[in-house]
Motif scaffolding. Structure first.
Motif, PDB file in Angstrom:
ATOM      1  N   PHE A   1      -2.656  -1.821  -8.835  1.00  0.00           N
ATOM      2  CA  PHE A   1      -3.795  -0.916  -8.867  1.00  0.00           C
ATOM      3  C   PHE A   1      -3.343   0.424  -9.424  1.00  0.00           C
ATOM      4  O   PHE A   1      -2.281   0.930  -9.067  1.00  0.00           O
ATOM      5  CB  PHE A   1      -4.362  -0.722  -7.450  1.00  0.00           C
TER       6      PHE A   1
ATOM      7  N   THR B   1       1.194   8.859  -0.797  1.00  0.00           N
ATOM      8  CA  THR B   1       2.203   8.001  -0.177  1.00  0.00           C
ATOM      9  C   THR B   1       3.242   8.858   0.532  1.00  0.00           C
ATOM     10  O   THR B   1       3.594   8.602   1.692  1.00  0.00           O
ATOM     11  CB  THR B   1       2.910   7.132  -1.244  1.00  0.00           C
TER      12      THR B   1
ATOM     13  N   ALA C   1      -7.652   4.564  -7.556  1.00  0.00           N
ATOM     14  CA  ALA C   1      -6.520   4.192  -6.699  1.00  0.00           C
ATOM     15  C   ALA C   1      -5.904   5.431  -6.076  1.00  0.00           C
ATOM     16  O   ALA C   1      -5.550   5.445  -4.895  1.00  0.00           O
ATOM     17  CB  ALA C   1      -5.474   3.420  -7.505  1.00  0.00           C
TER      18      ALA C   1
ATOM     19  N   LEU D   1      -7.824   6.741  -2.998  1.00  0.00           N
ATOM     20  CA  LEU D   1      -7.844   5.967  -1.749  1.00  0.00           C
ATOM     21  C   LEU D   1      -6.703   6.413  -0.843  1.00  0.00           C
ATOM     22  O   LEU D   1      -5.577   6.617  -1.306  1.00  0.00           O
ATOM     23  CB  LEU D   1      -7.679   4.475  -2.044  1.00  0.00           C
TER      24      LEU D   1
ATOM     25  N   GLU E   1      -6.527   2.544   3.440  1.00  0.00           N
ATOM     26  CA  GLU E   1      -7.366   1.696   2.589  1.00  0.00           C
ATOM     27  C   GLU E   1      -6.493   0.899   1.605  1.00  0.00           C
ATOM     28  O   GLU E   1      -6.727  -0.289   1.371  1.00  0.00           O
ATOM     29  CB  GLU E   1      -8.396   2.527   1.815  1.00  0.00           C
ATOM     30  N   ARG E   2      -5.492   1.554   1.041  1.00  0.00           N
ATOM     31  CA  ARG E   2      -4.584   0.858   0.117  1.00  0.00           C
ATOM     32  C   ARG E   2      -3.881  -0.296   0.837  1.00  0.00           C
ATOM     33  O   ARG E   2      -3.771  -1.398   0.292  1.00  0.00           O
ATOM     34  CB  ARG E   2      -3.521   1.824  -0.417  1.00  0.00           C
TER      35      ARG E   2
ATOM     36  N   GLY F   1       0.807  -1.222   0.000  1.00  0.00           N
ATOM     37  CA  GLY F   1       0.000   0.000   0.000  1.00  0.00           C
ATOM     38  C   GLY F   1       0.833   1.261   0.000  1.00  0.00           C
ATOM     39  O   GLY F   1       0.329   2.348  -0.294  1.00  0.00           O
TER      40      GLY F   1
ATOM     41  N   PHE G   1       0.190  -0.776  -4.898  1.00  0.00           N
ATOM     42  CA  PHE G   1      -0.245   0.593  -5.192  1.00  0.00           C
ATOM     43  C   PHE G   1       1.014   1.429  -5.401  1.00  0.00           C
ATOM     44  O   PHE G   1       1.868   1.485  -4.506  1.00  0.00           O
ATOM     45  CB  PHE G   1      -1.051   1.182  -4.028  1.00  0.00           C
TER      46      PHE G   1
ATOM     47  N   VAL H   1      -3.853   5.896   2.204  1.00  0.00           N
ATOM     48  CA  VAL H   1      -2.896   4.822   2.459  1.00  0.00           C
ATOM     49  C   VAL H   1      -3.496   3.727   3.358  1.00  0.00           C
ATOM     50  O   VAL H   1      -3.271   2.542   3.087  1.00  0.00           O
ATOM     51  CB  VAL H   1      -1.560   5.372   3.006  1.00  0.00           C
TER      52      VAL H   1
END
Length: 187
Positions: free
Chosen positions: A104, A140, A109, A112, A116-117, A37, A134, A114
């Motif tokens: 993803f 990020t 993507a 979303l 959720e990722r 993620g 991801f 982090v």
């Protein structure tokens, strides 16, 4: 341990001899994938492979096929992260991504967070994939800064990822494209 890795240990990039390269991880259980993620290539291996790695031996494997998942739109009001994760897991089980690297990408993507990722990535064993990746993006980097990573390293994450073609900027011919994220319903 995986949560500690996500929130504290994983640097995002490494530097050795003036060369910067993306972070990666080979872990000892199937949920090592949570770190995907954050745009870190990681998956779990068996005991023999783990012992070899601890003894400094290289890990050899056949590179799995990569299946792209183009997530569209954004999650509508009232839909929780759990709703998203369970819906994506169900979709990928039906797509039979067993043993594949799942990447993803797309607007959905990027929308979303982090957490959720990381949860979708952590579910890779549940949908059968080797990992659910991801790419590194601005969210990020914000997460890495918010969790105390050094700014000097974080500023190198996105450029290093792009240079190594891990940025998710390319489209995949074999991509799965579900309907817009608006189709996800609250549980």
């Amino acid at each position: 341990m995986h949560q500690v890795n996500l929130e504290y240990l994983a640097p995002g990039v490494h530097e050795r001899g003036g060369v910067t390269y993306p972070d990666s991880l080979v872990g000892t259980d199937s949920h090592t994938t949570m770190i995907n993620g954050l745009g870190i290539v990681a998956w779990g291996v068996g005991g023999i492979e783990a012992e070899a790695a601890m003894l400094g031996q290289p890990t050899y494997f056949l590179t799995p096929d990569v299946v792209g998942v183009n997530l569209l739109g954004s999650v509508r009001s009232g839909v929780t992260g759990t709703d998203v994760v369970l819906t994506v897991t169900e979709m990928l089980r039906k797509a039979k991504v067993v043993g594949k690297f799942v990447e993803f990408f797309g607007e959905g993507a990027s929308n979303l967070g982090v957490p959720e990722r990381a949860t979708i990535a952590n579910m890779a064993p549940e949908y059968g994939a080797t990992m659910g990746y991801f790419p590194v993006d601005e969210l990020t980097c914000q997460y890495l800064l918010a969790t105390g990573r050094p700014k000097a390293k974080v500023t190198r994450c996105a450029p290093t990822s792009r240079r190594n073609r891990c940025s998710g900027s390319r489209r995949r011919a074999n991509a799965i494209t579900p309907r817009s994220s608006s189709w996800i319903s609250p549980a």
